[in-house]
Write a protein that holds these residues in place. Structure first.
Motif, PDB file in Angstrom:
ATOM      1  N   ALA A 139       6.036  78.075  35.351  1.00  0.00           N
ATOM      2  CA  ALA A 139       5.483  79.433  35.324  1.00  0.00           C
ATOM      3  C   ALA A 139       4.390  79.592  36.365  1.00  0.00           C
ATOM      4  O   ALA A 139       4.254  80.649  36.994  1.00  0.00           O
ATOM      5  CB  ALA A 139       4.955  79.751  33.929  1.00  0.00           C
ATOM      6  N   ASP A 140       3.594  78.551  36.568  1.00  0.00           N
ATOM      7  CA  ASP A 140       2.558  78.574  37.601  1.00  0.00           C
ATOM      8  C   ASP A 140       3.185  78.591  38.985  1.00  0.00           C
ATOM      9  O   ASP A 140       2.718  79.290  39.893  1.00  0.00           O
ATOM     10  CB  ASP A 140       1.651  77.345  37.430  1.00  0.00           C
ATOM     11  CG  ASP A 140       0.526  77.299  38.452  1.00  0.00           C
ATOM     12  OD1 ASP A 140       0.003  78.380  38.815  1.00  0.00           O
ATOM     13  OD2 ASP A 140       0.163  76.194  38.882  1.00  0.00           O
ATOM     14  N   GLY A 141       4.272  77.870  39.174  1.00  0.00           N
ATOM     15  CA  GLY A 141       4.908  77.789  40.485  1.00  0.00           C
ATOM     16  C   GLY A 141       5.515  79.093  40.936  1.00  0.00           C
ATOM     17  O   GLY A 141       5.357  79.500  42.097  1.00  0.00           O
ATOM     18  N   GLY A 158       2.820  80.529  30.067  1.00  0.00           N
ATOM     19  CA  GLY A 158       2.935  81.501  31.146  1.00  0.00           C
ATOM     20  C   GLY A 158       4.226  82.282  31.016  1.00  0.00           C
ATOM     21  O   GLY A 158       5.272  81.729  30.679  1.00  0.00           O
ATOM     22  N   LYS A 159       4.137  83.604  31.269  1.00  0.00           N
ATOM     23  CA  LYS A 159       5.304  84.473  31.194  1.00  0.00           C
ATOM     24  C   LYS A 159       5.471  85.178  32.535  1.00  0.00           C
ATOM     25  O   LYS A 159       4.511  85.740  33.075  1.00  0.00           O
ATOM     26  CB  LYS A 159       5.138  85.518  30.090  1.00  0.00           C
ATOM     27  CG  LYS A 159       4.956  84.924  28.713  1.00  0.00           C
ATOM     28  CD  LYS A 159       4.805  86.003  27.661  1.00  0.00           C
ATOM     29  CE  LYS A 159       6.083  86.750  27.431  1.00  0.00           C
ATOM     30  NZ  LYS A 159       7.147  85.923  26.869  1.00  0.00           N
ATOM     31  N   PRO A 160       6.679  85.156  33.106  1.00  0.00           N
ATOM     32  CA  PRO A 160       6.870  85.757  34.428  1.00  0.00           C
ATOM     33  C   PRO A 160       6.683  87.271  34.415  1.00  0.00           C
ATOM     34  O   PRO A 160       7.081  87.958  33.466  1.00  0.00           O
ATOM     35  CB  PRO A 160       8.312  85.376  34.790  1.00  0.00           C
ATOM     36  CG  PRO A 160       8.978  85.104  33.480  1.00  0.00           C
ATOM     37  CD  PRO A 160       7.919  84.561  32.580  1.00  0.00           C
ATOM     38  N   GLU A 187       2.272  85.122  23.570  1.00  0.00           N
ATOM     39  CA  GLU A 187       1.847  83.726  23.695  1.00  0.00           C
ATOM     40  C   GLU A 187       3.042  82.772  23.653  1.00  0.00           C
ATOM     41  O   GLU A 187       2.884  81.569  23.467  1.00  0.00           O
ATOM     42  CB  GLU A 187       0.839  83.376  22.585  1.00  0.00           C
ATOM     43  CG  GLU A 187       1.414  83.078  21.227  1.00  0.00           C
ATOM     44  CD  GLU A 187       1.996  84.297  20.536  1.00  0.00           C
ATOM     45  OE1 GLU A 187       2.510  84.122  19.432  1.00  0.00           O
ATOM     46  OE2 GLU A 187       1.971  85.407  21.083  1.00  0.00           O
ATOM     47  N   HIS A 188       4.261  83.311  23.852  1.00  0.00           N
ATOM     48  CA  HIS A 188       5.459  82.479  23.936  1.00  0.00           C
ATOM     49  C   HIS A 188       5.756  82.243  25.412  1.00  0.00           C
ATOM     50  O   HIS A 188       6.073  83.179  26.142  1.00  0.00           O
ATOM     51  CB  HIS A 188       6.653  83.159  23.257  1.00  0.00           C
ATOM     52  CG  HIS A 188       6.444  83.390  21.788  1.00  0.00           C
ATOM     53  ND1 HIS A 188       7.355  84.067  21.008  1.00  0.00           N
ATOM     54  CD2 HIS A 188       5.426  83.028  20.957  1.00  0.00           C
ATOM     55  CE1 HIS A 188       6.900  84.117  19.757  1.00  0.00           C
ATOM     56  NE2 HIS A 188       5.733  83.495  19.704  1.00  0.00           N
ATOM     57  N   GLY A 189       5.650  81.005  25.850  1.00  0.00           N
ATOM     58  CA  GLY A 189       5.777  80.697  27.266  1.00  0.00           C
ATOM     59  C   GLY A 189       7.217  80.609  27.734  1.00  0.00           C
ATOM     60  O   GLY A 189       8.167  80.894  26.999  1.00  0.00           O
ATOM     61  N   LEU A 190       7.368  80.151  28.982  1.00  0.00           N
ATOM     62  CA  LEU A 190       8.687  80.077  29.591  1.00  0.00           C
ATOM     63  C   LEU A 190       9.566  79.035  28.900  1.00  0.00           C
ATOM     64  O   LEU A 190      10.758  79.238  28.698  1.00  0.00           O
ATOM     65  CB  LEU A 190       8.535  79.754  31.083  1.00  0.00           C
ATOM     66  CG  LEU A 190       9.730  79.994  31.996  1.00  0.00           C
ATOM     67  CD1 LEU A 190      10.197  81.435  31.899  1.00  0.00           C
ATOM     68  CD2 LEU A 190       9.357  79.646  33.434  1.00  0.00           C
ATOM     69  N   GLY A 191       8.992  77.885  28.537  1.00  0.00           N
ATOM     70  CA  GLY A 191       9.726  76.893  27.764  1.00  0.00           C
ATOM     71  C   GLY A 191      10.742  76.087  28.547  1.00  0.00           C
ATOM     72  O   GLY A 191      11.686  75.559  27.975  1.00  0.00           O
ATOM     73  N   ILE A 192      10.550  75.987  29.872  1.00  0.00           N
ATOM     74  CA  ILE A 192      11.459  75.207  30.715  1.00  0.00           C
ATOM     75  C   ILE A 192      10.611  74.304  31.607  1.00  0.00           C
ATOM     76  O   ILE A 192       9.662  74.764  32.248  1.00  0.00           O
ATOM     77  CB  ILE A 192      12.330  76.120  31.593  1.00  0.00           C
ATOM     78  CG1 ILE A 192      13.284  76.943  30.732  1.00  0.00           C
ATOM     79  CG2 ILE A 192      13.121  75.304  32.609  1.00  0.00           C
ATOM     80  CD1 ILE A 192      14.417  76.157  30.126  1.00  0.00           C
ATOM     81  N   SER A 193      10.946  73.028  31.665  1.00  0.00           N
ATOM     82  CA  SER A 193      10.256  72.112  32.567  1.00  0.00           C
ATOM     83  C   SER A 193      10.773  72.285  33.990  1.00  0.00           C
ATOM     84  O   SER A 193      11.970  72.515  34.208  1.00  0.00           O
ATOM     85  CB  SER A 193      10.474  70.666  32.117  1.00  0.00           C
ATOM     86  OG  SER A 193       9.997  69.746  33.088  1.00  0.00           O
ATOM     87  N   SER A 194       9.879  72.178  34.963  1.00  0.00           N
ATOM     88  CA  SER A 194      10.302  72.284  36.365  1.00  0.00           C
ATOM     89  C   SER A 194      11.143  71.090  36.792  1.00  0.00           C
ATOM     90  O   SER A 194      11.914  71.190  37.753  1.00  0.00           O
ATOM     91  CB  SER A 194       9.069  72.403  37.278  1.00  0.00           C
ATOM     92  OG  SER A 194       8.278  71.228  37.203  1.00  0.00           O
ATOM     93  N   LYS A 195      11.009  69.971  36.089  1.00  0.00           N
ATOM     94  CA  LYS A 195      11.783  68.789  36.434  1.00  0.00           C
ATOM     95  C   LYS A 195      13.259  69.019  36.075  1.00  0.00           C
ATOM     96  O   LYS A 195      13.588  69.399  34.958  1.00  0.00           O
ATOM     97  CB  LYS A 195      11.252  67.553  35.699  1.00  0.00           C
ATOM     98  CG  LYS A 195       9.840  67.181  36.096  1.00  0.00           C
ATOM     99  CD  LYS A 195       9.728  66.885  37.574  1.00  0.00           C
ATOM    100  CE  LYS A 195       8.325  66.497  37.994  1.00  0.00           C
ATOM    101  NZ  LYS A 195       8.217  66.246  39.454  1.00  0.00           N
TER     102      LYS A 195
END
Length: 765
Positions: A139-141, A158-160, A187-195
């Motif tokens: 989300a930061d990226g 983070g939410k886009p 407050e529900h984030g993206l929930g996906i790892s960038s890896k």
């Protein structure tokens, strides 16, 4: 029942036997005639590719007879695209050297073309590049891309935001299926790892034609990392350290491919302590940890392709409330979220003579638990108070709460998706796709608290889209019909304050899109797109009636809400030559029946009451920028971009959570490779965010700020098959104490993250 349906669909798609051919040739430099090493040869329709060897030669086997698009890309060269007739062997293709960044095939649009060939403007970025710039999370990226920001709760959530629209108005796709993880919550984030994510594509504007409801604001399309090239095996191990949070991330991956079978597996773990602001304060309970596993199994021959992917992600994320304990622990305090997300997808493609049939099936299980202090201490034993050890006992109390806690909130969301597309045989300059999409979803509650009731949702959509190509002009358009039904159960007893009535609603919409692209030589491109989109109200907006502890408010839904319906006009201009690129994008987005939260002024359980309501709204703005790489200094790059968006209600007032205007300037150098160190680079970046004075009635203005970042890196070569990539980057190097307008901690006066240095190593084996 769902499992039986899935098995039947999987068994229904079987490979066919056709004659198989080989496609081979040589890629050379147009100026020197020398072979181009490690150029990517790719056939988008077949999703097959390979790399050239040291002599510029390549070979792709198991291809049936037909006409295919060929795409060739290599660092330092212009991307090459043309149609070829197979069988064909021994072709010689020359490509032009260029300092312009090479193009990639865009997957999120229907015809899988290079960006310069697309009628719709799509931004694309490799995740590795975002990580090089110091991204802490995915989300930061993505917030580093023009026109894209992120609503944050600390650094773990983070939410886009795409051009001012977020939450259920931005659709996220991963593994080829829509991501469903209770994304309605702030407050529900993206929930996906960038890896394990290879690249990110962003459609900025309504994409309901292709994706249905919830794509009214745009699409964030996450492409999984690719399998190894045929008959090769690769592995990598990488680790990162983040100075601000004393955080770390580690990941290991292995993949292997034969002529037909492919396999990939990756495991990752990350943990962060509370982040520190520019004034040295640790923001209590912004700590989080994440475990992630991704796996893939693929099969492909000349007439059939299957890609089975699985992703498990577990995140434990603290929910910050106030500044308190100052330590470097990484286990979240109460309250916190524990989220398990399982995604299984199977992408089938059957290649018919001059056409193809695609069937993508996905199943997701999202288990969201929220733990609160009063529930955690229900069964705790009493302890003696010792004033001299007050802080130590407070920390121990939280730890014991973790061991004995029962979730106050537990929701299970199950989603079954299908997407069937038929790519019709090409007729002259016409390409046409017909498709059917749908989803069946259930929400079930198991905790003591209820935010949204048990419910069932069913989506169905049918669409058609066509592309018409001329020498300098391209046209694309289509139509779509959608239906969504939502049935929820009642909760509580009528007359009680917490009562939630049952809902039985059906939403329908017809949408269309039309666009044109004009290209003058290879330098100037104009795109004009007009598209409508819709979004059906989500379950929270229709049924909420309770305290939303993560958002610190009491939400009241509205069962009579209508569809959001929008119409957006996009104009995009691009100019590029060998040493200079420039772009200008403008948009105007009219949204009828925009759904938003409005404070009532009342309080329930010490929380301010917010009601869901509707009103017409307008958003407008755009992005403008340039990229200079002057000859003969092709190693030097100067990039600048400016983005702006304004969101207003038509009856007066501004929309909440609209990003402030900003300008980003980057100075980047890329050094020539030597025998041991390759891909050397360094950059300095300055992002200036302007004051945000156009705020909604329950927001306050936000002052502007400037953030300085820098980084460098390179790749050490150890033989032909082993290397180590070293990257060092820093964000907010001047340790600026600032607050973002999109931070959900802003009302409490809590600043964003201070200086952060990232050091990462990646060992390719």
């Amino acid at each position: 029942m769902k499992s039986k349906i899935l098995i039947v669909l999987l068994l229904a798609v079987t490979p066919f036997i056709y004659a198989q051919y080989q496609f081979s040739g040589t890629i050379t430099n147009a100026e020197t005639g020398e072979p181009v090493v490690s150029a990517t040869i790719y056939l988008p329709q077949l999703e097959k590719g390979t790399l050239t060897d040291f002599n510029g030669n390549f070979s792709i086997s198991n291809i049936s007879e037909g006409t295919y698009k060929l795409v060739i890309s290599s660092v330092g060269y212009s991307s090459f695209s043309r149609e070829i007739q197979l069988p064909s062997e021994g072709v010689i293709i020359v490509i032009q050297p260029s300092a312009i960044e090479m193009e990639e095939v865009i997957v999120s649009t229907p015809f899988h073309q290079l960006q310069s060939e697309n009628v719709m403007k799509v931004d694309r970025e490799n995740v590795s590049e975002l990580n090089r710039k110091g991204a802490i999370t995915l989300a930061d990226g993505i917030s580093q891309m023009p026109g894209v920001e992120s609503i944050t709760t600390g650094i773990g959530i983070g939410k886009p935001v795409i051009r001012g629209l977020s939450s259920n108005r931005v659709l996220v796709y991963t593994q080829g299926v829509r991501l469903e993880n209770q994304q309605y919550g702030d407050e529900h984030g993206l929930g996906i790892s960038s890896k394990g994510i290879g690249s990110v594509e962003v459609i900025k504007g309504p994409a309901s034609l292709l994706y249905g409801s919830d794509a009214i604001g745009g699409v964030l399309y996450l492409n999984p990392e690719r399998y190894a090239q045929a008959n090769t095996t690769n592995a990598e191990v990488d680790g990162s350290y983040f100075s601000n949070t004393l955080g770390y991330q580690a990941s290991a991956m292995a993949k292997t491919s034969g002529d037909n079978l492919k396999f990939l597996a990756r495991g990752s773990y990350a943990a962060h302590s509370d982040y520190e602001t520019g004034d040295g304060t640790k923001v209590t309970n912004t700590r989080f940890n994440e475990t992630d596993f991704k796996g893939g199994f693929g099969y492909q021959d000349s007439r059939y392709k299957a890609d089975l992917r699985y992703n498990f992600n577990r995140a434990n994320i603290g929910i910050p409330e106030e500044i308190g304990i100052q330590n470097t622990e990484k286990e979240p305090l109460l309250p916190y979220q524990e989220i398990d997300n399982h995604i299984v997808s199977l992408d089938n493609r059957l290649y018919l003579p001059n056409s193809s049939l695609d069937l993508n099936i996905g199943y997701q299980f999202n288990n969201r638990k929220e733990f609160e202090e009063e529930h955690a201490h229900e069964h705790e034993e009493e302890h003696e108070d010792h004033e001299d050890h007050e802080h130590e006992e407070e920390h121990e109390e939280h730890e014991e709460g973790h061991e004995e806690a029962h979730p106050a909130l537990e929701m299970h969301l199950e989603s079954l998706n299908y997407n069937l597309k038929y790519n019709l045989p090409k007729t002259g300059n016409f390409e046409t796709i017909l498709g059917v999409q749908g989803m069946h979803q259930t929400n079930s509650n198991f905790g003591e608290e209820i935010l949204i009731p048990d419910a069932e949702m069913v989506d169905f959509g049918v669409f058609g889209t066509a592309h018409f190509h001329l020498e300098n002009w391209d046209f694309q358009g289509g139509l779509r019909y959608d239906n969504r039904t939502i049935n929820s159960e009642s909760y509580g007893h009528e007359g009680e304050e917490s009562f939630i009535a049952a809902v039985d609603r059906s939403f329908n919409s017809i949408n269309g899109a039309i666009g044109a692209k004009y290209q003058y030589q290879s330098k100037f491109i104009v795109r004009l797109n007009l598209a409508s989109g819709f979004r059906a109200p989500n379950l929270a907006e229709l049924t909420s009636n309770g305290s939303h502890h993560g958002a610190n408010r009491y939400e009241v839904g509205n069962a009579n809400l209508d569809n959001e319906q929008n119409l957006q006009v996009d104009l995009s201009l691009e100019w590029r030559n060998e040493h200079f690129e420039a772009f200008a994008n403008a948009f105007h987005n009219s949204v009828n029946d925009y759904i938003f939260l409005n404070p009532s002024g009342e309080f329930i359980e010490d929380d301010l009451v917010f009601n869901y309501t509707q009103g017409d709204a307008t958003l407008y703005g755009g992005e403008i920028g340039f990229h200079i790489h002057p000859h003969p200094l092709d190693w030097l790059h100067l990039e600048s971009s400016f983005e702006t968006v304004t969101g207003k209600l038509n009856n007066g007032g501004y929309l909440p959570l609209i990003p402030a205007n900003s300008i980003t300037n980057t100075f980047r150098v890329e050094f020539e490779s030597d025998q041991q160190l390759s891909n050397k680079y360094a950059f300095v970046r300055l992002k200036n965010v302007f004051d945000q004075n156009t705020v909604s009635t329950f927001e306050t203005r936000t002052g502007g700020y400037g953030l300085l970042g820098a980084g460098l890196g390179g790749e050490l070569e150890f033989g032909a098959s082993s290397s180590v990539e070293i990257n060092i980057s820093g964000n907010n190097l001047l340790n600026k104490d600032y607050i973002s307008h999109l931070s959900r901690l802003k009302p409490d006066g809590i600043s964003n993250i201070g200086r952060n240095i990232l050091v990462s190593l990646l060992w390719n084996i």
